[in-house]
Design a protein around this motif. Structure first.
Motif, mmCIF file in Angstrom:
data_model
loop_
_atom_site.group_PDB
_atom_site.id
_atom_site.type_symbol
_atom_site.label_atom_id
_atom_site.label_comp_id
_atom_site.label_asym_id
_atom_site.label_seq_id
_atom_site.Cartn_x
_atom_site.Cartn_y
_atom_site.Cartn_z
ATOM 1 N N ALA A 1 73.753 39.689 11.037
ATOM 2 C CA ALA A 1 75.234 39.386 11.190
ATOM 3 C C ALA A 1 75.738 39.902 12.644
ATOM 4 C CB ALA A 1 75.871 40.315 10.193
ATOM 5 N N PHE A 2 76.455 39.276 13.054
ATOM 6 C CA PHE A 2 76.980 39.542 14.465
ATOM 7 C C PHE A 2 77.767 41.231 14.655
ATOM 8 C CE2 PHE A 2 80.231 39.628 17.909
ATOM 9 C CZ PHE A 2 79.522 39.247 18.856
ATOM 10 N N GLN A 3 77.513 41.793 15.475
ATOM 11 C CA GLN A 3 77.900 43.059 15.730
ATOM 12 C C GLN A 3 78.641 43.138 17.236
ATOM 13 O OE1 GLN A 3 74.724 45.830 14.931
ATOM 14 N NE2 GLN A 3 75.748 46.374 12.861
ATOM 15 N N ILE A 4 79.943 43.552 17.216
ATOM 16 C CA ILE A 4 80.755 43.816 18.424
ATOM 17 C C ILE A 4 79.938 45.130 19.190
ATOM 18 C CG2 ILE A 4 82.677 44.961 19.600
ATOM 19 C CD1 ILE A 4 82.839 41.848 18.558
ATOM 20 N N PRO A 5 79.398 44.967 20.515
ATOM 21 C CA PRO A 5 78.884 45.994 21.195
ATOM 22 C C PRO A 5 80.065 47.193 21.357
ATOM 23 C CG PRO A 5 78.630 43.922 22.481
ATOM 24 C CD PRO A 5 79.437 43.461 21.361
ATOM 25 N N THR A 6 79.306 48.164 21.472
ATOM 26 C CA THR A 6 80.241 49.305 21.463
ATOM 27 C C THR A 6 80.604 49.718 22.761
ATOM 28 O OG1 THR A 6 78.996 50.647 19.754
ATOM 29 C CG2 THR A 6 80.237 52.067 21.012
ATOM 30 N N TYR A 7 81.938 50.087 23.096
ATOM 31 C CA TYR A 7 82.418 50.470 24.303
ATOM 32 C C TYR A 7 82.358 51.880 24.646
ATOM 33 C CZ TYR A 7 85.979 50.857 28.108
ATOM 34 O OH TYR A 7 86.609 51.143 29.263
ATOM 35 N N HIS A 8 81.609 52.001 25.578
ATOM 36 C CA HIS A 8 81.752 53.436 26.307
ATOM 37 C C HIS A 8 82.456 53.691 27.406
ATOM 38 C CE1 HIS A 8 77.831 53.484 23.832
ATOM 39 N NE2 HIS A 8 77.622 52.423 24.667
ATOM 40 N N THR B 1 92.159 51.943 46.273
ATOM 41 C CA THR B 1 90.861 52.443 45.823
ATOM 42 C C THR B 1 90.775 52.794 44.519
ATOM 43 O OG1 THR B 1 91.579 54.756 46.050
ATOM 44 C CG2 THR B 1 90.903 53.612 48.073
ATOM 45 N N GLU B 2 89.590 52.605 43.804
ATOM 46 C CA GLU B 2 89.487 52.672 42.297
ATOM 47 C C GLU B 2 88.383 53.524 41.720
ATOM 48 O OE1 GLU B 2 88.407 48.456 42.561
ATOM 49 O OE2 GLU B 2 90.351 47.778 42.299
ATOM 50 N N ASN B 3 88.174 54.339 42.523
ATOM 51 C CA ASN B 3 87.381 55.508 42.073
ATOM 52 C C ASN B 3 87.844 57.075 42.050
ATOM 53 O OD1 ASN B 3 84.913 56.445 41.077
ATOM 54 N ND2 ASN B 3 84.103 57.120 43.047
ATOM 55 N N CYS B 4 89.306 57.044 41.430
ATOM 56 C CA CYS B 4 89.918 58.070 41.318
ATOM 57 C C CYS B 4 90.829 58.887 42.529
ATOM 58 C CB CYS B 4 89.043 59.375 40.699
ATOM 59 S SG CYS B 4 88.329 58.958 39.106
ATOM 60 N N GLU B 5 90.419 58.224 43.618
ATOM 61 C CA GLU B 5 91.051 58.890 44.810
ATOM 62 C C GLU B 5 92.633 58.714 44.854
ATOM 63 O OE1 GLU B 5 87.374 56.556 46.302
ATOM 64 O OE2 GLU B 5 88.940 56.295 44.703
ATOM 65 N N GLU B 6 93.078 57.719 44.218
ATOM 66 C CA GLU B 6 94.517 57.547 44.127
ATOM 67 C C GLU B 6 95.230 57.378 42.625
ATOM 68 O OE1 GLU B 6 95.949 54.918 47.794
ATOM 69 O OE2 GLU B 6 93.997 54.002 47.000
ATOM 70 N N GLY B 7 94.203 58.104 41.971
ATOM 71 C CA GLY B 7 94.780 58.059 40.290
ATOM 72 C C GLY B 7 94.490 56.817 39.656
ATOM 73 N N ILE B 8 93.283 56.177 40.315
ATOM 74 C CA ILE B 8 93.115 54.705 39.780
ATOM 75 C C ILE B 8 91.431 54.720 39.505
ATOM 76 C CG2 ILE B 8 93.068 52.254 40.035
ATOM 77 C CD1 ILE B 8 95.476 52.478 41.978
ATOM 78 N N TYR B 9 91.254 54.089 38.326
ATOM 79 C CA TYR B 9 89.639 54.021 37.945
ATOM 80 C C TYR B 9 89.327 52.958 37.359
ATOM 81 C CZ TYR B 9 84.935 55.153 36.532
ATOM 82 O OH TYR B 9 83.595 55.109 36.216
ATOM 83 N N LEU B 10 88.319 52.002 37.935
ATOM 84 C CA LEU B 10 88.145 50.633 37.681
ATOM 85 C C LEU B 10 86.463 51.039 36.792
ATOM 86 C CD1 LEU B 10 87.833 47.159 39.186
ATOM 87 C CD2 LEU B 10 85.906 48.092 38.061
ATOM 88 N N HIS B 11 86.569 50.528 35.493
ATOM 89 C CA HIS B 11 85.264 51.089 34.678
ATOM 90 C C HIS B 11 84.521 49.741 34.316
ATOM 91 C CE1 HIS B 11 82.670 53.443 32.362
ATOM 92 N NE2 HIS B 11 83.433 52.910 31.008
ATOM 93 N N ALA B 12 83.499 49.433 35.185
ATOM 94 C CA ALA B 12 82.820 48.058 34.987
ATOM 95 C C ALA B 12 81.697 48.271 33.995
ATOM 96 C CB ALA B 12 82.356 47.661 36.253
ATOM 97 N N THR B 13 81.261 49.318 33.838
ATOM 98 C CA THR B 13 80.006 49.321 32.971
ATOM 99 C C THR B 13 80.136 49.795 31.527
ATOM 100 O OG1 THR B 13 79.736 51.536 33.634
ATOM 101 C CG2 THR B 13 78.576 49.907 34.991
ATOM 102 N N GLY B 14 81.513 49.712 30.839
ATOM 103 C CA GLY B 14 81.800 50.286 29.485
ATOM 104 C C GLY B 14 80.868 49.683 28.379
ATOM 105 N N PHE B 15 80.567 48.221 28.771
ATOM 106 C CA PHE B 15 79.419 47.784 27.640
ATOM 107 C C PHE B 15 78.023 47.783 27.769
ATOM 108 C CE2 PHE B 15 83.707 45.725 27.285
ATOM 109 C CZ PHE B 15 83.948 45.914 25.983
ATOM 110 N N GLN B 16 77.706 48.689 28.798
ATOM 111 C CA GLN B 16 76.360 48.923 29.192
ATOM 112 C C GLN B 16 75.920 50.080 28.384
ATOM 113 O OE1 GLN B 16 75.175 49.114 33.303
ATOM 114 N NE2 GLN B 16 76.020 47.260 33.548
#
Length: 364
Positions: A2-9, A94-109
């Motif tokens: 059965a199909f399972q949704i990948p876990t988000y980290h 910026t997207e690595n916390c410098e300005e209070g913003i974080y882009l999370h590109a690896t959540g499903f790895q």
């Protein structure tokens, strides 16, 4: 299996960079349709914003839009044309916390799992083996029928072939379609098939041209416009099969957007590009799987307004995007536009739809 949704980290907010990050800066829009200077533009990935010391996820993201902080504390992702005077717009490039913003590109790895640095055939081409992709898609569609929303984005090719048209009808009637987006041509030639058994004047099974067949689709458009709507045309002319027939019978919503080259068009076709964009975004807003088939411009447009994730009942899950075409240019173009999570399959779209209908048991 059965199909399972990948876990988000999700991000580890206990890390020092998150703790030391400042709150995001905000500016108030001073006029409708214009973002303040230094606005933050969103991507397809999950993005977090630090507001009053807490990291918040913008749940309904899309590419190339701004983030508005609402009075109730919700982060609303808005196209710049839809910004209104007085909106509180988040700033930052910026997207690595410098300005209070974080882009999370690896959540499903999987944590700690890295891909090999040197591997063959990581791209997708006509030589790629798609057997596993088909099997995974069958299981995904069965899962989504019960738990998600599948939106299909289709070019007119499916209305030109008897088996493809019948297969899509079977998918609709079996509950594997919760929304459809297309242009004037798909609906026109599908209804032509239902009334006259032709598409652009050719028999949809034998491909033989009928005398004066080039009038057929124009006659159909004229008749639909006389009826006033597609559902009324289906009733007036006793249409009993086809893609549009099945959508109407099953009350599945559809969005038809027009182009400058359209004939007619049909009454339901949206003439305004921006109204069409808004209606398309409304349809994909809660989609969990999007399948784009043999339509370059609709595919790219849909990819631009669709993130790589969806939040369902408070849980972050992947949003699956499939791009099916015979042209590597189309599938590569989608990736070039930033829709990196798209699964591309280089194959004839008519054969694809028949395989899928059979694979999920919709077509006996």
């Amino acid at each position: 299996m059965a199909f399972q949704i990948p876990t988000y980290h999700g991000p580890d907010f206990t890390q020092q960079k998150f703790k030391e990050a400042p709150d995001v800066k905000i500016a108030v829009a001073d006029m409708d349709g214009v973002a303040p200077d230094y606005y933050h533009s969103t991507s397809m990935y999950p993005e977090y914003f630090k507001v009053d010391g807490k990291w918040l996820l913008a749940e309904e993201s899309r590419m190339d839009s701004s983030v508005v902080l609402r009075e109730d504390g919700r982060l609303d992702v808005v196209e710049n044309r839809n910004i209104r005077k007085g909106d509180k717009v988040i700033l930052g490039r910026t997207e690595n916390c410098e300005e209070g913003i974080y882009l999370h590109a690896t959540g499903f790895q999987e944590p700690g799992k890295e891909a090999d640095q040197f591997v063959f055939r990581t791209g997708r081409s006509r030589e790629t083996a798609f057997s596993k992709d088909y099997d995974q898609l069958y299981e995904l569609l069965k899962y989504e029928r019960e738990h998600g929303k599948v939106v299909w984005v289709m070019g007119p090719a499916f209305s030109f072939d008897y088996d493809a048209r019948r297969s899509m009808q079977a998918l609709v009637e079996s509950g594997f379609v919760q929304g459809l987006m297309a242009g004037n041509a798909l609906a026109t030639h599908d209804l032509e098939g239902g009334l006259l058994r032709t598409a652009l004047g050719q028999d949809i099974y034998t491909q033989e041209s009928r005398p004066q067949g080039h009038y057929n689709h124009l006659d159909v458009i004229n008749l639909v416009r006389r009826s006033g709507s597609i559902p009324q045309f289906i009733q007036d002319h006793n249409i009993k099969d086809g893609i549009m027939y099945s959508l109407v019978q099953k009350n599945v919503p559809f969005v038809l957007t027009g182009s400058i080259r359209d004939d007619g068009p049909l009454p339901e076709v949206i003439a305004s590009a921006y109204e069409g964009q808004s209606r398309m975004r409304d349809m994909v807003r809660d989609a969990t799987t999007v399948i784009c088939l043999a339509t370059q411009l609709h595919t790219i447009a849909t990819g631009n307004m669709t993130p790589s994730f969806r939040v369902v009942d408070g849980v972050v899950r992947p949003l699956y995007i499939y791009c099916i075409d015979t042209s590597e240019f189309v599938t590569n173009k989608l990736a070039d536009r930033g829709s990196l999570s798209a699964i591309s399959m280089l194959t004839n779209a008519q054969d694809f739809i028949v395989n899928v209908a059979k694979g999920v048991g919709a077509l006996k």
